[in-house]
Scaffold this motif. Sequence first.
Motif, PDB file in Angstrom:
ATOM      1  N   GLU A   1     103.781  61.657  39.918  1.00 33.56           N
ATOM      2  CA  GLU A   1     104.930  62.477  39.524  1.00 33.56           C
ATOM      3  C   GLU A   1     106.142  62.203  40.417  1.00 33.56           C
ATOM      4  O   GLU A   1     107.250  61.991  39.930  1.00 33.56           O
ATOM      5  CB  GLU A   1     104.542  63.959  39.600  1.00 33.56           C
ATOM      6  CG  GLU A   1     105.663  64.911  39.242  1.00 33.56           C
ATOM      7  CD  GLU A   1     105.240  66.369  39.422  1.00 33.56           C
ATOM      8  OE1 GLU A   1     106.136  67.184  39.671  1.00 33.56           O
ATOM      9  OE2 GLU A   1     104.042  66.682  39.314  1.00 33.56           O
ATOM     10  N   VAL A   2     105.925  62.181  41.721  1.00 35.27           N
ATOM     11  CA  VAL A   2     107.038  61.980  42.656  1.00 35.27           C
ATOM     12  C   VAL A   2     107.523  60.529  42.613  1.00 35.27           C
ATOM     13  O   VAL A   2     108.733  60.276  42.691  1.00 35.27           O
ATOM     14  CB  VAL A   2     106.636  62.414  44.081  1.00 35.27           C
ATOM     15  CG1 VAL A   2     107.702  62.036  45.091  1.00 35.27           C
ATOM     16  CG2 VAL A   2     106.371  63.920  44.110  1.00 35.27           C
ATOM     17  N   ALA A   3     106.624  59.580  42.470  1.00 33.38           N
ATOM     18  CA  ALA A   3     107.033  58.168  42.386  1.00 33.38           C
ATOM     19  C   ALA A   3     107.930  57.942  41.169  1.00 33.38           C
ATOM     20  O   ALA A   3     108.965  57.266  41.272  1.00 33.38           O
ATOM     21  CB  ALA A   3     105.808  57.262  42.319  1.00 33.38           C
ATOM     22  N   LEU A   4     107.568  58.513  40.028  1.00 28.58           N
ATOM     23  CA  LEU A   4     108.389  58.365  38.828  1.00 28.58           C
ATOM     24  C   LEU A   4     109.731  59.079  38.986  1.00 28.58           C
ATOM     25  O   LEU A   4     110.768  58.563  38.566  1.00 28.58           O
ATOM     26  CB  LEU A   4     107.636  58.872  37.596  1.00 28.58           C
ATOM     27  CG  LEU A   4     106.380  58.090  37.200  1.00 28.58           C
ATOM     28  CD1 LEU A   4     105.691  58.749  36.010  1.00 28.58           C
ATOM     29  CD2 LEU A   4     106.693  56.629  36.936  1.00 28.58           C
ATOM     30  N   LYS A   5     109.707  60.238  39.608  1.00 30.81           N
ATOM     31  CA  LYS A   5     110.959  60.975  39.864  1.00 30.81           C
ATOM     32  C   LYS A   5     111.878  60.153  40.762  1.00 30.81           C
ATOM     33  O   LYS A   5     113.083  60.053  40.510  1.00 30.81           O
ATOM     34  CB  LYS A   5     110.644  62.324  40.506  1.00 30.81           C
ATOM     35  CG  LYS A   5     111.861  63.176  40.777  1.00 30.81           C
ATOM     36  CD  LYS A   5     111.487  64.505  41.399  1.00 30.81           C
ATOM     37  CE  LYS A   5     112.744  65.292  41.730  1.00 30.81           C
ATOM     38  NZ  LYS A   5     112.435  66.514  42.492  1.00 30.81           N
ATOM     39  N   LYS A   6     111.314  59.552  41.798  1.00 35.36           N
ATOM     40  CA  LYS A   6     112.100  58.699  42.701  1.00 35.36           C
ATOM     41  C   LYS A   6     112.701  57.527  41.922  1.00 35.36           C
ATOM     42  O   LYS A   6     113.865  57.160  42.125  1.00 35.36           O
ATOM     43  CB  LYS A   6     111.217  58.199  43.843  1.00 35.36           C
ATOM     44  CG  LYS A   6     111.879  57.270  44.824  1.00 35.36           C
ATOM     45  CD  LYS A   6     112.736  58.020  45.790  1.00 35.36           C
ATOM     46  CE  LYS A   6     113.189  57.090  46.912  1.00 35.36           C
ATOM     47  NZ  LYS A   6     114.150  57.764  47.784  1.00 35.36           N
ATOM     48  N   GLY A   7     111.938  56.951  41.029  1.00 40.47           N
ATOM     49  CA  GLY A   7     112.431  55.857  40.200  1.00 40.47           C
ATOM     50  C   GLY A   7     113.618  56.279  39.341  1.00 40.47           C
ATOM     51  O   GLY A   7     114.580  55.536  39.184  1.00 40.47           O
TER      52      GLY A   7
ATOM     53  N   LEU B   1     108.785  52.463  35.128  1.00 39.04           N
ATOM     54  CA  LEU B   1     107.717  52.121  36.073  1.00 39.04           C
ATOM     55  C   LEU B   1     106.338  52.382  35.483  1.00 39.04           C
ATOM     56  O   LEU B   1     106.161  53.215  34.604  1.00 39.04           O
ATOM     57  CB  LEU B   1     107.867  52.935  37.360  1.00 39.04           C
ATOM     58  CG  LEU B   1     109.150  52.748  38.154  1.00 39.04           C
ATOM     59  CD1 LEU B   1     109.164  53.682  39.365  1.00 39.04           C
ATOM     60  CD2 LEU B   1     109.332  51.307  38.575  1.00 39.04           C
ATOM     61  N   THR B   2     105.374  51.676  36.051  1.00 35.25           N
ATOM     62  CA  THR B   2     103.959  51.890  35.786  1.00 35.25           C
ATOM     63  C   THR B   2     103.297  52.128  37.134  1.00 35.25           C
ATOM     64  O   THR B   2     103.522  51.370  38.078  1.00 35.25           O
ATOM     65  CB  THR B   2     103.346  50.663  35.095  1.00 35.25           C
ATOM     66  OG1 THR B   2     103.976  50.506  33.817  1.00 35.25           O
ATOM     67  CG2 THR B   2     101.856  50.814  34.896  1.00 35.25           C
ATOM     68  N   VAL B   3     102.508  53.195  37.225  1.00 30.46           N
ATOM     69  CA  VAL B   3     101.903  53.586  38.500  1.00 30.46           C
ATOM     70  C   VAL B   3     100.395  53.707  38.338  1.00 30.46           C
ATOM     71  O   VAL B   3      99.915  54.405  37.437  1.00 30.46           O
ATOM     72  CB  VAL B   3     102.464  54.938  38.997  1.00 30.46           C
ATOM     73  CG1 VAL B   3     101.901  55.277  40.381  1.00 30.46           C
ATOM     74  CG2 VAL B   3     103.982  54.937  39.012  1.00 30.46           C
ATOM     75  N   ALA B   4      99.649  53.046  39.224  1.00 30.20           N
ATOM     76  CA  ALA B   4      98.189  53.153  39.258  1.00 30.20           C
ATOM     77  C   ALA B   4      97.773  53.665  40.629  1.00 30.20           C
ATOM     78  O   ALA B   4      98.251  53.166  41.654  1.00 30.20           O
ATOM     79  CB  ALA B   4      97.539  51.794  39.001  1.00 30.20           C
ATOM     80  N   VAL B   5      96.905  54.664  40.651  1.00 25.25           N
ATOM     81  CA  VAL B   5      96.376  55.213  41.901  1.00 25.25           C
ATOM     82  C   VAL B   5      94.870  54.982  41.900  1.00 25.25           C
ATOM     83  O   VAL B   5      94.176  55.407  40.976  1.00 25.25           O
ATOM     84  CB  VAL B   5      96.684  56.716  42.048  1.00 25.25           C
ATOM     85  CG1 VAL B   5      96.138  57.255  43.367  1.00 25.25           C
ATOM     86  CG2 VAL B   5      98.191  56.966  41.949  1.00 25.25           C
ATOM     87  N   LEU B   6      94.389  54.290  42.930  1.00 25.61           N
ATOM     88  CA  LEU B   6      92.967  53.979  43.055  1.00 25.61           C
ATOM     89  C   LEU B   6      92.364  54.742  44.222  1.00 25.61           C
ATOM     90  O   LEU B   6      93.034  54.979  45.227  1.00 25.61           O
ATOM     91  CB  LEU B   6      92.766  52.482  43.294  1.00 25.61           C
ATOM     92  CG  LEU B   6      93.466  51.504  42.360  1.00 25.61           C
ATOM     93  CD1 LEU B   6      93.094  50.069  42.733  1.00 25.61           C
ATOM     94  CD2 LEU B   6      93.118  51.785  40.919  1.00 25.61           C
ATOM     95  N   ASP B   7      91.076  55.081  44.115  1.00 30.35           N
ATOM     96  CA  ASP B   7      90.394  55.676  45.256  1.00 30.35           C
ATOM     97  C   ASP B   7      89.959  54.561  46.208  1.00 30.35           C
ATOM     98  O   ASP B   7      90.213  53.376  45.952  1.00 30.35           O
ATOM     99  CB  ASP B   7      89.222  56.553  44.810  1.00 30.35           C
ATOM    100  CG  ASP B   7      88.076  55.782  44.163  1.00 30.35           C
ATOM    101  OD1 ASP B   7      88.013  54.526  44.269  1.00 30.35           O
ATOM    102  OD2 ASP B   7      87.224  56.437  43.531  1.00 30.35           O
ATOM    103  N   ALA B   8      89.321  54.910  47.290  1.00 33.43           N
ATOM    104  CA  ALA B   8      88.951  53.918  48.313  1.00 33.43           C
ATOM    105  C   ALA B   8      87.972  52.874  47.795  1.00 33.43           C
ATOM    106  O   ALA B   8      87.891  51.774  48.345  1.00 33.43           O
ATOM    107  CB  ALA B   8      88.365  54.619  49.538  1.00 33.43           C
ATOM    108  N   GLY B   9      87.251  53.176  46.738  1.00 31.78           N
ATOM    109  CA  GLY B   9      86.320  52.225  46.150  1.00 31.78           C
ATOM    110  C   GLY B   9      86.943  51.331  45.096  1.00 31.78           C
ATOM    111  O   GLY B   9      86.259  50.520  44.484  1.00 31.78           O
TER     112      GLY B   9
END
Length: 191
Positions: A61-67, A75-83
Amino acid sequence: MLEQSGKTRLGLRFEWIVGPPQHWRLETADVRRTSTLNPLQKIGNANVSSLTLKQANTIIEVALKKGHEMKLHPLTVAVLDAGGHLTAFQREDRSGIVRYDIAYGKAWGALGMGFGSRHIAERAANMPGFFGALAAVSHGRMVPVAGGVLVLDGAGEIIGAVGISGDTSDNDEACAVAGIEAAGLAAKVGA
């Protein structure tokens, strides 16, 4: 990453590696079959911390707002866990279809190498043969340009990564950092 290594009188024995690569250490714990792991739970002498869906959604949400504030391309945003598992993802309208693969590859490469994709790009320029081989063994999942940022918890442990694609790599990275920090976590862009 927890791995079952055998059965004990209590139930199961788990082993995992903690710390940054240069300081890896093996932790073990006996866990009763009825126990469950919380996102942050003390096991042995190590905290098992994970990136929550709420944090991942805040990052996006914040990354897109910053964009939008910076008047960037979609933008396209992917968030991955540690695995390396996809935790959350969004692609803005008019963002190209290959942007998912780029964003995922930036984040996955950062996790795989243990440092931000900006540093991966610098290393790739200095060691092209190694990175050619690395591209082969990673099945092309790594994208060595800025925009893949590691996510650290309060103890400085890697709990995930964010990859963004859509504008210049520097702008992608700035949006990732803004999202991570807004979620109350720390961002690591370099080595």
